[in-house]
Structures are given as C-alpha cells and as structure tokens.
Design a protein around this motif. Sequence first.
Motif, PDB file in Angstrom:
ATOM      1  N   VAL A  12      29.085  23.892  38.022  1.00 26.58           N
ATOM      2  CA  VAL A  12      28.186  25.292  38.443  1.00 26.58           C
ATOM      3  C   VAL A  12      27.822  25.507  37.639  1.00 26.58           C
ATOM      4  CG1 VAL A  12      29.934  26.854  40.505  1.00 26.58           C
ATOM      5  CG2 VAL A  12      29.960  27.333  38.016  1.00 26.58           C
ATOM      6  N   ALA A  13      26.397  26.271  38.491  1.00 29.05           N
ATOM      7  CA  ALA A  13      25.511  26.643  37.006  1.00 29.05           C
ATOM      8  C   ALA A  13      24.549  27.823  37.436  1.00 29.05           C
ATOM      9  CB  ALA A  13      24.062  25.598  37.017  1.00 29.05           C
ATOM     10  N   ARG A  41      27.232  35.058  43.316  1.00 31.78           N
ATOM     11  CA  ARG A  41      25.991  34.171  42.604  1.00 31.78           C
ATOM     12  C   ARG A  41      26.999  33.918  41.601  1.00 31.78           C
ATOM     13  NH1 ARG A  41      21.852  32.231  44.295  1.00 31.78           N
ATOM     14  NH2 ARG A  41      22.218  32.728  46.326  1.00 31.78           N
ATOM     15  N   VAL A  42      26.585  32.742  40.601  1.00 29.20           N
ATOM     16  CA  VAL A  42      27.265  32.914  39.058  1.00 29.20           C
ATOM     17  C   VAL A  42      25.843  33.371  37.992  1.00 29.20           C
ATOM     18  CG1 VAL A  42      27.073  30.877  37.487  1.00 29.20           C
ATOM     19  CG2 VAL A  42      28.161  30.598  39.877  1.00 29.20           C
ATOM     20  N   ARG A  69      30.533  33.937  34.967  1.00 31.86           N
ATOM     21  CA  ARG A  69      30.556  34.681  34.886  1.00 31.86           C
ATOM     22  C   ARG A  69      29.924  34.723  36.254  1.00 31.86           C
ATOM     23  NH1 ARG A  69      27.774  38.409  31.175  1.00 31.86           N
ATOM     24  NH2 ARG A  69      28.651  40.832  32.323  1.00 31.86           N
ATOM     25  N   LEU A  70      30.144  35.794  36.937  1.00 32.98           N
ATOM     26  CA  LEU A  70      29.868  36.078  38.372  1.00 32.98           C
ATOM     27  C   LEU A  70      29.494  37.638  38.778  1.00 32.98           C
ATOM     28  CD1 LEU A  70      32.890  34.477  40.717  1.00 32.98           C
ATOM     29  CD2 LEU A  70      30.296  33.477  39.807  1.00 32.98           C
ATOM     30  N   ILE A 127      30.591  25.705  46.342  1.00 34.62           N
ATOM     31  CA  ILE A 127      29.381  25.603  45.831  1.00 34.62           C
ATOM     32  C   ILE A 127      27.839  25.082  46.588  1.00 34.62           C
ATOM     33  CG2 ILE A 127      27.356  24.810  44.119  1.00 34.62           C
ATOM     34  CD1 ILE A 127      29.752  23.805  42.917  1.00 34.62           C
ATOM     35  N   ARG A 128      27.793  26.355  47.256  1.00 36.10           N
ATOM     36  CA  ARG A 128      26.617  26.333  48.481  1.00 36.10           C
ATOM     37  C   ARG A 128      25.676  26.585  48.338  1.00 36.10           C
ATOM     38  NH1 ARG A 128      29.271  31.295  52.154  1.00 36.10           N
ATOM     39  NH2 ARG A 128      31.569  30.299  52.579  1.00 36.10           N
TER      40      ARG A 128
END
Length: 129
Positions: A12-13, A41-42, A69-70, A127-128
């Motif tokens: 994830v990014a 969202r990240v 962190r989200l 991951i969308r």
Amino acid sequence: MTADPFQRIERVAEGDEVALTLASGSTTVRGVALDSPIVTRVVAVSRETVDARQKDVGIDGIVDRRLVRLAPVDGDDAHEAYVIETRDPVLGERTVCPLRARPPGGGDPTADVESLPVVGDIEAIEIRP
C-alpha cells in the motif's frame, strides 16, 4: 494465488483506498461502530529498522517495522486515524499486528502503537483502484 495480508500491506502507498476485513466482523471501539470491511484511505506510510540492542522497545532482535496510518471512516469523530503495524524480523515470522485506533491528539504517530485501543485482527485487505 492470493497474497497474504502482510504482502498486501507492504504494497500500500499513500492515497490508496483499502478495504480491511476484520476477523471478528463488525466491532465497536470507543463508542464508534465499525462495519467490516472497513473502507478507508491510506494517509501516511513510514518504515524504520528497529534494533532492540539500541532502543528500549518491546521488539526482540532486529525488525523492519512499517506503520500505515489510515483516515477514519465517515462519522468517526472519536479517532484521528487507524494504524496498521507490520513487523519483518531478520529471524522469525512476519507479523501483522491488530488494527488500532488513534484518538485525537494521539501525539507522535510512530510512538506507543501498542498502547492504542485494538479495533481487531486483520483477516484480509483489498487495495482498491
């Protein structure tokens, strides 16, 4: 073959939308009901190598530690962020720590993750686009 949660979290990014499925299903943390999957969202990703010989930490040996962190879900005013921590030790198994919730004014985003309230164990992550 489906990637395990550790591998997906490692990919994830910042800016990615993710759907987190909790092992326990829906849950309530600090008065906020969270339905699984949690879609958010990240907002930040950090990585550090922790050497227990150089720091007073609750980690054994040398571990690559990643904190994701989200953003809180809509309607959640009780939390500043949700936090995922992964640990990849030089020796031993990779782990995905439970999803945690950081209250507002939670201070340094990388400090004392283990002291934050647990939301639940992560069973799967998508991951969308």
